[in-house]
Scaffold this motif. Structure first.
Motif, PDB file in Angstrom:
ATOM      1  N   ILE A 128     -11.608   7.589  -0.822  1.00  0.00           N
ATOM      2  CA  ILE A 128     -12.129   8.552   0.145  1.00  0.00           C
ATOM      3  C   ILE A 128     -12.145   9.964  -0.437  1.00  0.00           C
ATOM      4  O   ILE A 128     -11.188  10.400  -1.064  1.00  0.00           O
ATOM      5  CB  ILE A 128     -11.286   8.554   1.437  1.00  0.00           C
ATOM      6  CG1 ILE A 128     -11.252   7.149   2.064  1.00  0.00           C
ATOM      7  CG2 ILE A 128     -11.831   9.562   2.448  1.00  0.00           C
ATOM      8  CD1 ILE A 128     -10.386   7.048   3.313  1.00  0.00           C
ATOM      9  N   VAL A 178      -9.578  10.628   8.629  1.00  0.00           N
ATOM     10  CA  VAL A 178     -10.072   9.291   8.271  1.00  0.00           C
ATOM     11  C   VAL A 178      -8.998   8.516   7.506  1.00  0.00           C
ATOM     12  O   VAL A 178      -8.778   7.326   7.746  1.00  0.00           O
ATOM     13  CB  VAL A 178     -11.365   9.390   7.432  1.00  0.00           C
ATOM     14  CG1 VAL A 178     -11.735   8.028   6.855  1.00  0.00           C
ATOM     15  CG2 VAL A 178     -12.499   9.921   8.290  1.00  0.00           C
ATOM     16  N   THR A 185     -20.680   1.529  -0.728  1.00  0.00           N
ATOM     17  CA  THR A 185     -20.501   2.942  -0.416  1.00  0.00           C
ATOM     18  C   THR A 185     -20.985   3.243   0.996  1.00  0.00           C
ATOM     19  O   THR A 185     -22.015   2.719   1.427  1.00  0.00           O
ATOM     20  CB  THR A 185     -21.263   3.819  -1.427  1.00  0.00           C
ATOM     21  OG1 THR A 185     -20.734   3.585  -2.738  1.00  0.00           O
ATOM     22  CG2 THR A 185     -21.146   5.300  -1.095  1.00  0.00           C
ATOM     23  N   VAL A 186     -20.212   4.048   1.713  1.00  0.00           N
ATOM     24  CA  VAL A 186     -20.596   4.496   3.051  1.00  0.00           C
ATOM     25  C   VAL A 186     -20.610   6.019   3.043  1.00  0.00           C
ATOM     26  O   VAL A 186     -19.650   6.660   2.612  1.00  0.00           O
ATOM     27  CB  VAL A 186     -19.621   3.982   4.132  1.00  0.00           C
ATOM     28  CG1 VAL A 186     -20.053   4.487   5.515  1.00  0.00           C
ATOM     29  CG2 VAL A 186     -19.550   2.458   4.119  1.00  0.00           C
ATOM     30  N   VAL A 218     -17.355  11.553   2.820  1.00  0.00           N
ATOM     31  CA  VAL A 218     -17.280  12.068   4.190  1.00  0.00           C
ATOM     32  C   VAL A 218     -17.609  13.565   4.241  1.00  0.00           C
ATOM     33  O   VAL A 218     -16.858  14.400   3.723  1.00  0.00           O
ATOM     34  CB  VAL A 218     -15.869  11.825   4.773  1.00  0.00           C
ATOM     35  CG1 VAL A 218     -15.803  12.294   6.224  1.00  0.00           C
ATOM     36  CG2 VAL A 218     -15.485  10.352   4.670  1.00  0.00           C
ATOM     37  N   TRP A 247     -13.558   8.120  11.945  1.00  0.00           N
ATOM     38  CA  TRP A 247     -13.051   6.824  12.411  1.00  0.00           C
ATOM     39  C   TRP A 247     -13.234   6.655  13.918  1.00  0.00           C
ATOM     40  O   TRP A 247     -13.147   5.552  14.442  1.00  0.00           O
ATOM     41  CB  TRP A 247     -11.587   6.650  12.025  1.00  0.00           C
ATOM     42  CG  TRP A 247     -11.207   5.228  11.802  1.00  0.00           C
ATOM     43  CD1 TRP A 247     -10.620   4.365  12.696  1.00  0.00           C
ATOM     44  CD2 TRP A 247     -11.403   4.456  10.611  1.00  0.00           C
ATOM     45  NE1 TRP A 247     -10.447   3.128  12.135  1.00  0.00           N
ATOM     46  CE2 TRP A 247     -10.915   3.156  10.850  1.00  0.00           C
ATOM     47  CE3 TRP A 247     -11.952   4.749   9.347  1.00  0.00           C
ATOM     48  CZ2 TRP A 247     -10.941   2.158   9.888  1.00  0.00           C
ATOM     49  CZ3 TRP A 247     -11.984   3.757   8.392  1.00  0.00           C
ATOM     50  CH2 TRP A 247     -11.487   2.468   8.665  1.00  0.00           C
ATOM     51  N   PHE A 256     -19.553   4.016  12.026  1.00  0.00           N
ATOM     52  CA  PHE A 256     -18.884   4.255  10.757  1.00  0.00           C
ATOM     53  C   PHE A 256     -17.844   3.176  10.482  1.00  0.00           C
ATOM     54  O   PHE A 256     -17.798   2.601   9.383  1.00  0.00           O
ATOM     55  CB  PHE A 256     -18.221   5.639  10.757  1.00  0.00           C
ATOM     56  CG  PHE A 256     -17.460   5.954   9.501  1.00  0.00           C
ATOM     57  CD1 PHE A 256     -18.122   6.327   8.344  1.00  0.00           C
ATOM     58  CD2 PHE A 256     -16.075   5.877   9.474  1.00  0.00           C
ATOM     59  CE1 PHE A 256     -17.427   6.620   7.171  1.00  0.00           C
ATOM     60  CE2 PHE A 256     -15.358   6.169   8.317  1.00  0.00           C
ATOM     61  CZ  PHE A 256     -16.031   6.535   7.175  1.00  0.00           C
ATOM     62  N   LEU A 270      -9.918   1.638   0.057  1.00  0.00           N
ATOM     63  CA  LEU A 270     -10.899   2.663   0.367  1.00  0.00           C
ATOM     64  C   LEU A 270     -10.655   3.897  -0.497  1.00  0.00           C
ATOM     65  O   LEU A 270      -9.570   4.481  -0.458  1.00  0.00           O
ATOM     66  CB  LEU A 270     -10.816   3.054   1.844  1.00  0.00           C
ATOM     67  CG  LEU A 270     -11.033   1.919   2.860  1.00  0.00           C
ATOM     68  CD1 LEU A 270     -10.926   2.463   4.279  1.00  0.00           C
ATOM     69  CD2 LEU A 270     -12.373   1.230   2.646  1.00  0.00           C
ATOM     70  N   THR A 275     -18.185  -3.733   4.466  1.00  0.00           N
ATOM     71  CA  THR A 275     -18.025  -3.795   3.007  1.00  0.00           C
ATOM     72  C   THR A 275     -17.153  -4.970   2.600  1.00  0.00           C
ATOM     73  O   THR A 275     -17.239  -5.442   1.464  1.00  0.00           O
ATOM     74  CB  THR A 275     -17.397  -2.496   2.450  1.00  0.00           C
ATOM     75  OG1 THR A 275     -16.030  -2.388   2.905  1.00  0.00           O
ATOM     76  CG2 THR A 275     -18.192  -1.274   2.881  1.00  0.00           C
ATOM     77  N   LEU A 299     -15.974   5.901   0.284  1.00  0.00           N
ATOM     78  CA  LEU A 299     -16.369   6.609   1.501  1.00  0.00           C
ATOM     79  C   LEU A 299     -16.546   8.085   1.177  1.00  0.00           C
ATOM     80  O   LEU A 299     -15.609   8.744   0.722  1.00  0.00           O
ATOM     81  CB  LEU A 299     -15.306   6.459   2.598  1.00  0.00           C
ATOM     82  CG  LEU A 299     -14.809   5.046   2.930  1.00  0.00           C
ATOM     83  CD1 LEU A 299     -13.852   5.091   4.125  1.00  0.00           C
ATOM     84  CD2 LEU A 299     -15.957   4.096   3.187  1.00  0.00           C
ATOM     85  N   THR A 349     -21.275   9.562   5.361  1.00  0.00           N
ATOM     86  CA  THR A 349     -21.333  10.039   6.743  1.00  0.00           C
ATOM     87  C   THR A 349     -21.386  11.552   6.781  1.00  0.00           C
ATOM     88  O   THR A 349     -20.892  12.233   5.877  1.00  0.00           O
ATOM     89  CB  THR A 349     -20.142   9.523   7.572  1.00  0.00           C
ATOM     90  OG1 THR A 349     -20.327   9.905   8.944  1.00  0.00           O
ATOM     91  CG2 THR A 349     -18.820  10.069   7.077  1.00  0.00           C
ATOM     92  N   VAL A 362     -17.722   0.415   7.398  1.00  0.00           N
ATOM     93  CA  VAL A 362     -16.580   0.220   6.509  1.00  0.00           C
ATOM     94  C   VAL A 362     -16.147  -1.240   6.533  1.00  0.00           C
ATOM     95  O   VAL A 362     -15.920  -1.856   5.482  1.00  0.00           O
ATOM     96  CB  VAL A 362     -15.412   1.146   6.905  1.00  0.00           C
ATOM     97  CG1 VAL A 362     -14.177   0.834   6.058  1.00  0.00           C
ATOM     98  CG2 VAL A 362     -15.806   2.609   6.739  1.00  0.00           C
TER      99      VAL A 362
END
Length: 210
Positions: free
Chosen positions: A110, A122, A54-55, A18, A91, A96, A108, A103, A16, A57, A100
């Motif tokens: 982060i 988060v 992968t995310v 962020v 969150w 979002f 995670l 996945t 993640l 944001t 998550v």
């Protein structure tokens, strides 16, 4: 007795990223600009190398927080990219959280800007939701070392593990025999001294072939 060693697993982890935004990054003072950018891009490269879901944001990226660092999207063009309209804690954004959850991973990794807010909120929320969280300290930045330490302590107390990008890469890789040259090249792209090590290695290999 200490806690059980909960190690990263490339088949269980998601990445993640962020709020690595141009405006927010200008607030980072606990690392030099060059070192911080190198660490962020190294982490993005790690996600690509290990094919981690992968995310990405951003928060209010049309305002002063600014756009995402382009190198992140270049490395993960297919990753879900959640443009949060205003939520400070990612969150709190339903899209979002759904990304998550999609996945299918429970670990995670982060990183983000700033450490005490964008990463911290988060992390605490994800732990509360039942995830194992690994915070990448050198790819997360904030105003100063006092704020940094307070944020790390708060997340650690909640159960998050503090790591750096190099240890993340090594723990995911587990064994040099998996792909020594692949990981070695990744590391040497971000650590000049490691490039010297790889040059020495390739020189020895060429000598053996000769």
């Amino acid at each position: 007795m200490g806690q059980k060693y909960n190690r990263l697993d490339k088949d269980q982890a998601a990445l993640l990223l962020v709020d690595h935004q141009s405006g927010l990054i200008s607030l980072v003072q606990d690392f030099t600009p060059d070192d911080f950018k190198n660490s962020v891009i190294a982490l993005a490269d790690i996600g690509k190398f290990f094919n981690l879901p992968t995310v990405i944001t951003t928060s209010f990226d049309e305002g002063p927080n600014g756009p995402i660092v382009p190198e992140i999207v270049e490395r993960h063009p297919e990753a879900p990219f959640i443009h949060r309209p205003g939520q400070i804690n990612a969150w709190d954004n339903e899209d979002f959280v759904k990304a998550v959850e999609a996945t299918g991973r429970k670990q995670l990794i982060i990183a983000g800007v700033v450490t005490d807010v964008c990463v911290g909120f988060v992390t605490l929320s994800a732990i509360e939701a039942g995830y194992d969280v690994f915070v990448v300290t050198d790819a997360s930045g904030t105003f100063n070392h006092t704020v940094q330490q307070a944020a790390w302590n708060r997340m650690s107390a909640a159960g998050a593990q503090m790591m750096n990008w190099f240890s993340v890469a090594c723990e995911l890789h587990r064994d040099w025999r998996n792909d020594m040259e692949g990981l070695g090249n990744l590391l040497s792209n971000h650590l000049p001294n490691y490039r010297n090590l790889m040059t020495s290695y390739f020189t020895l290999q060429d000598a053996k072939k000769g």
